[in-house]
Scaffold this active site. Structure first.
Site, short mmCIF file in Angstrom:
data_model
loop_
_atom_site.label_atom_id
_atom_site.label_comp_id
_atom_site.label_asym_id
_atom_site.label_seq_id
_atom_site.Cartn_x
_atom_site.Cartn_y
_atom_site.Cartn_z
N HIS A 1 0.82 -1.21 0.00
CA HIS A 1 0.00 0.00 0.00
C HIS A 1 0.85 1.26 0.00
O HIS A 1 2.01 1.27 0.44
CB HIS A 1 -0.93 0.01 1.22
N GLU B 1 -1.61 -6.88 7.37
CA GLU B 1 -0.27 -6.65 7.92
C GLU B 1 -0.05 -7.58 9.12
O GLU B 1 -1.01 -8.05 9.74
CB GLU B 1 -0.14 -5.18 8.35
#
EC number: 5.4.2.11
Length: 248
Positions: A9, A87
């Site tokens: 990202h 994550e």
């Protein structure tokens, strides 16, 4: 030969503030939005197209994918959202500033927590507001699978079932796959694909918003991999990621 594209990202608000983010659902900064848009433009200009996309259930990765789809005119693309691409969970470090944490515990300890393969940070208490148990996006995930902290080894263990059961079959069927995810879920995939040792994975840093292309043989073994874009700028971005956990 198959191609797979991985994108971390764009810069998030907590990347900018140098905080441990993990499963906390922060958004992109203006720079992060720009990075994601530039990735989409670069992929289109380089002749890439996709048939299916995979991302996490966290908005910084989802929004990055949106920007890529928008710039590639692929808004109709089927998208698989999976918590397995989240994550790594940073446990009790979630939300803490990395440099302040290093000043408190020492650079070496924070480097171990951030980059070692099998040492997780201190876990959250199950009653902590940051725990994933009451978050509706994980309602269908068995409680025992939801982490209160993770090391990279744990992240690999949760990412690989998605790879083996969904992503790899999609690639082998001839579908062109893009994955928009996070620094450590991408490190987990890269470790698996490149068979990187537990020791060497410590030195691998994934820059924000830069397409990472893997060329794979018929058994999905890497032939080569490379980042798209300005190689000097990419090297600087990787060095900046490596520096984040230091007190100085």
């Amino acid at each position: 030969m198959y191609k797979l594209v991985l994108i971390r990202h764009g810069e998030s608000t907590w990347n900018k503030e140098n905080r441990f983010t993990g499963w906390v659902d922060v958004d992109l900064t203006e720079q992060g939005n720009n990075e994601a848009q530039q990735a989409g433009v670069l992929l289109k200009e380089s002749g890439y197209t996709f048939d299916i996309a995979y991302t996490s259930v966290l908005k910084r990765a989802i929004r990055t994918l949106w920007h890529v789809q928008d710039k590639m005119d692929l808004m109709y693309l089927p998208v698989v959202h999976s918590w397995r691409l989240n994550e790594r969970h940073y446990g009790a470090l979630s939300g803490l500033n990395k440099a302040e944490t290093a000043a408190k515990f020492g650079d070496e300890q924070v480097l171990v927590w951030r980059r070692s393969y099998d040492t997780p940070p201190p876990a959250l208490e199950p009653t902590d507001d940051r725990a994933p148990y009451n978050d509706p996006r994980y309602a269908k995930v068995p409680r025992e699978q939801l982490p209160l902290t993770e090391c990279l080894k744990d992240t690999v263990a949760r990412v690989l079932p998605l790879w083996n059961e969904s992503i790899a079959p999609a690639i082998k069927s001839g579908r062109k796959v893009v994955i928009a995810a996070h620094g450590n879920s991408i490190r987990a995939l890269v470790k698996y694909l490149d068979n990187i040792s537990d020791d060497d994975i410590v030195g691998l840093n994934i820059p924000n918003g830069v397409p990472l292309v893997y060329e794979l043989d018929e058994d999905l073994k890497p032939i080569k991999h490379y980042y798209l874009g300005d190689q000097e700028a990419i090297a600087k971005a990787q060095a900046a990621v490596a520096k984040q956990g230091k007190a100085g």
